[in-house]
Design a protein around this motif. Structure first.
Motif, PDB file in Angstrom:
ATOM      1  N   LEU A   1       0.849  -1.188   0.000  1.00 22.85           N
ATOM      2  CA  LEU A   1       0.000   0.000   0.000  1.00 22.85           C
ATOM      3  C   LEU A   1       0.886   1.240   0.000  1.00 22.85           C
ATOM      4  O   LEU A   1       1.768   1.376   0.847  1.00 22.85           O
ATOM      5  CB  LEU A   1      -0.906   0.015   1.227  1.00 22.85           C
ATOM      6  CG  LEU A   1      -1.832  -1.188   1.403  1.00 22.85           C
ATOM      7  CD1 LEU A   1      -2.576  -1.097   2.718  1.00 22.85           C
ATOM      8  CD2 LEU A   1      -2.805  -1.261   0.240  1.00 22.85           C
ATOM      9  N   ALA A   2       0.663   2.143  -0.915  1.00 16.77           N
ATOM     10  CA  ALA A   2       1.475   3.359  -1.024  1.00 16.77           C
ATOM     11  C   ALA A   2       1.309   4.224   0.225  1.00 16.77           C
ATOM     12  O   ALA A   2       0.215   4.320   0.777  1.00 16.77           O
ATOM     13  CB  ALA A   2       1.059   4.152  -2.254  1.00 16.77           C
ATOM     14  N   PRO A   3       2.384   4.851   0.685  1.00 20.75           N
ATOM     15  CA  PRO A   3       2.291   5.728   1.851  1.00 20.75           C
ATOM     16  C   PRO A   3       1.439   6.963   1.557  1.00 20.75           C
ATOM     17  O   PRO A   3       1.351   7.403   0.405  1.00 20.75           O
ATOM     18  CB  PRO A   3       3.737   6.129   2.139  1.00 20.75           C
ATOM     19  CG  PRO A   3       4.576   5.551   1.074  1.00 20.75           C
ATOM     20  CD  PRO A   3       3.732   4.740   0.170  1.00 20.75           C
ATOM     21  N   SER A   4       0.832   7.530   2.603  1.00 25.96           N
ATOM     22  CA  SER A   4      -0.019   8.706   2.421  1.00 25.96           C
ATOM     23  C   SER A   4       0.727  10.009   2.657  1.00 25.96           C
ATOM     24  O   SER A   4       0.149  11.080   2.534  1.00 25.96           O
ATOM     25  CB  SER A   4      -1.240   8.621   3.343  1.00 25.96           C
ATOM     26  OG  SER A   4      -0.831   8.478   4.682  1.00 25.96           O
ATOM     27  N   VAL A   5       2.012   9.935   3.011  1.00 26.84           N
ATOM     28  CA  VAL A   5       2.831  11.141   3.184  1.00 26.84           C
ATOM     29  C   VAL A   5       3.991  11.096   2.198  1.00 26.84           C
ATOM     30  O   VAL A   5       4.330  10.038   1.678  1.00 26.84           O
ATOM     31  CB  VAL A   5       3.379  11.270   4.635  1.00 26.84           C
ATOM     32  CG1 VAL A   5       2.248  11.473   5.614  1.00 26.84           C
ATOM     33  CG2 VAL A   5       4.240  10.090   5.018  1.00 26.84           C
ATOM     34  N   LYS A   6       4.574  12.276   1.962  1.00 26.06           N
ATOM     35  CA  LYS A   6       5.718  12.348   1.056  1.00 26.06           C
ATOM     36  C   LYS A   6       6.812  13.194   1.699  1.00 26.06           C
ATOM     37  O   LYS A   6       6.571  13.921   2.659  1.00 26.06           O
ATOM     38  CB  LYS A   6       5.298  12.913  -0.299  1.00 26.06           C
ATOM     39  CG  LYS A   6       4.779  14.329  -0.252  1.00 26.06           C
ATOM     40  CD  LYS A   6       4.250  14.764  -1.599  1.00 26.06           C
ATOM     41  CE  LYS A   6       3.693  16.151  -1.617  1.00 26.06           C
ATOM     42  NZ  LYS A   6       2.784  16.533  -0.567  1.00 26.06           N
ATOM     43  N   VAL A   7       8.002  13.100   1.164  1.00 21.74           N
ATOM     44  CA  VAL A   7       9.129  13.882   1.652  1.00 21.74           C
ATOM     45  C   VAL A   7       8.773  15.367   1.551  1.00 21.74           C
ATOM     46  O   VAL A   7       8.223  15.820   0.544  1.00 21.74           O
ATOM     47  CB  VAL A   7      10.408  13.577   0.839  1.00 21.74           C
ATOM     48  CG1 VAL A   7      11.526  14.512   1.219  1.00 21.74           C
ATOM     49  CG2 VAL A   7      10.827  12.130   1.053  1.00 21.74           C
ATOM     50  N   GLY A   8       9.036  16.102   2.621  1.00 24.39           N
ATOM     51  CA  GLY A   8       8.736  17.531   2.660  1.00 24.39           C
ATOM     52  C   GLY A   8       7.484  17.869   3.437  1.00 24.39           C
ATOM     53  O   GLY A   8       7.300  19.017   3.838  1.00 24.39           O
ATOM     54  N   ASP A   9       6.589  16.883   3.650  1.00 25.90           N
ATOM     55  CA  ASP A   9       5.383  17.137   4.438  1.00 25.90           C
ATOM     56  C   ASP A   9       5.764  17.443   5.881  1.00 25.90           C
ATOM     57  O   ASP A   9       6.696  16.856   6.429  1.00 25.90           O
ATOM     58  CB  ASP A   9       4.461  15.909   4.444  1.00 25.90           C
ATOM     59  CG  ASP A   9       3.701  15.720   3.152  1.00 25.90           C
ATOM     60  OD1 ASP A   9       3.647  16.664   2.337  1.00 25.90           O
ATOM     61  OD2 ASP A   9       3.156  14.614   2.954  1.00 25.90           O
ATOM     62  N   VAL A  10       5.039  18.370   6.496  1.00 26.52           N
ATOM     63  CA  VAL A  10       5.170  18.620   7.927  1.00 26.52           C
ATOM     64  C   VAL A  10       4.028  17.859   8.588  1.00 26.52           C
ATOM     65  O   VAL A  10       2.868  18.020   8.202  1.00 26.52           O
ATOM     66  CB  VAL A  10       5.096  20.133   8.250  1.00 26.52           C
ATOM     67  CG1 VAL A  10       5.132  20.363   9.748  1.00 26.52           C
ATOM     68  CG2 VAL A  10       6.241  20.865   7.571  1.00 26.52           C
ATOM     69  N   VAL A  11       4.370  17.001   9.548  1.00 23.05           N
ATOM     70  CA  VAL A  11       3.377  16.115  10.144  1.00 23.05           C
ATOM     71  C   VAL A  11       3.313  16.286  11.655  1.00 23.05           C
ATOM     72  O   VAL A  11       4.258  16.760  12.282  1.00 23.05           O
ATOM     73  CB  VAL A  11       3.684  14.632   9.813  1.00 23.05           C
ATOM     74  CG1 VAL A  11       3.541  14.369   8.332  1.00 23.05           C
ATOM     75  CG2 VAL A  11       5.061  14.231  10.303  1.00 23.05           C
ATOM     76  N   VAL A  12       2.182  15.886  12.202  1.00 30.42           N
ATOM     77  CA  VAL A  12       1.979  15.806  13.647  1.00 30.42           C
ATOM     78  C   VAL A  12       1.880  14.328  13.974  1.00 30.42           C
ATOM     79  O   VAL A  12       1.209  13.570  13.268  1.00 30.42           O
ATOM     80  CB  VAL A  12       0.686  16.539  14.064  1.00 30.42           C
ATOM     81  CG1 VAL A  12       0.442  16.407  15.556  1.00 30.42           C
ATOM     82  CG2 VAL A  12       0.746  18.003  13.651  1.00 30.42           C
ATOM     83  N   TYR A  13       2.579  13.907  15.039  1.00 21.70           N
ATOM     84  CA  TYR A  13       2.609  12.491  15.390  1.00 21.70           C
ATOM     85  C   TYR A  13       2.299  12.296  16.864  1.00 21.70           C
ATOM     86  O   TYR A  13       2.312  13.243  17.649  1.00 21.70           O
ATOM     87  CB  TYR A  13       3.968  11.872  15.038  1.00 21.70           C
ATOM     88  CG  TYR A  13       5.159  12.648  15.539  1.00 21.70           C
ATOM     89  CD1 TYR A  13       5.635  12.490  16.836  1.00 21.70           C
ATOM     90  CD2 TYR A  13       5.812  13.544  14.709  1.00 21.70           C
ATOM     91  CE1 TYR A  13       6.729  13.208  17.287  1.00 21.70           C
ATOM     92  CE2 TYR A  13       6.904  14.262  15.154  1.00 21.70           C
ATOM     93  CZ  TYR A  13       7.355  14.094  16.441  1.00 21.70           C
ATOM     94  OH  TYR A  13       8.440  14.806  16.889  1.00 21.70           O
ATOM     95  N   ASP A  14       1.983  11.037  17.232  1.00 21.37           N
ATOM     96  CA  ASP A  14       1.706  10.697  18.624  1.00 21.37           C
ATOM     97  C   ASP A  14       2.881  11.108  19.498  1.00 21.37           C
ATOM     98  O   ASP A  14       4.044  10.964  19.106  1.00 21.37           O
ATOM     99  CB  ASP A  14       1.467   9.192  18.784  1.00 21.37           C
ATOM    100  CG  ASP A  14       0.091   8.765  18.320  1.00 21.37           C
ATOM    101  OD1 ASP A  14      -0.821   9.619  18.291  1.00 21.37           O
ATOM    102  OD2 ASP A  14      -0.078   7.579  17.993  1.00 21.37           O
ATOM    103  N   LYS A  15       2.582  11.587  20.678  1.00 23.13           N
ATOM    104  CA  LYS A  15       3.582  12.168  21.575  1.00 23.13           C
ATOM    105  C   LYS A  15       4.753  11.241  21.892  1.00 23.13           C
ATOM    106  O   LYS A  15       5.901  11.668  21.899  1.00 23.13           O
ATOM    107  CB  LYS A  15       2.895  12.594  22.870  1.00 23.13           C
ATOM    108  CG  LYS A  15       3.741  13.470  23.740  1.00 23.13           C
ATOM    109  CD  LYS A  15       2.906  14.014  24.888  1.00 23.13           C
ATOM    110  CE  LYS A  15       3.578  15.196  25.509  1.00 23.13           C
ATOM    111  NZ  LYS A  15       2.719  15.870  26.454  1.00 23.13           N
TER     112      LYS A  15
END
Length: 94
Positions: free
Chosen positions: A54-68
């Motif tokens: 399954l292809a990832p839903s994010v790409k290089v350069g995205d700014v993401v929020v993740y679990d603490k």
């Protein structure tokens, strides 16, 4: 550079200097653990039980929020990164 495997994502941690309203800079141990960063590498994607990737839903350069408390911290060339499973990402910041 690090290359993630499977559904893993490598995020460069964005540590912001925190100040109180009075302008006092907080010590490192008093700060909250960062929860956002910039994606610097993405694995090929999650493999299903049938063997399909399954292809990832994010790409290089995205700014993401993740679990603490998700992921594992690693250092590479003096930089601090976090290796996360894609499921530990909560949002992409526009």
């Amino acid at each position: 550079m690090l290359k993630p495997l499977g559904d893993r994502v490598i995020v460069q941690v964005v540590e912001e200097e925190e100040q109180t309203v009075g302008g006092i800079v907080l010590a490192n141990n008093a700060k909250e653990k960062p929860q956002s960063g910039k994606v610097v590498a993405v694995g090929a994607g999650e493999r299903t039980p049938e063997g399909k990737v399954l292809a990832p839903s994010v790409k290089v350069g995205d700014v993401v929020v993740y679990d603490k408390y998700a992921g594992s911290e690693v250092k590479n060339n003096g930089e601090k990164y976090l290796v996360l499973h894609e499921k530990d990402l909560m949002a992409i910041v526009d």
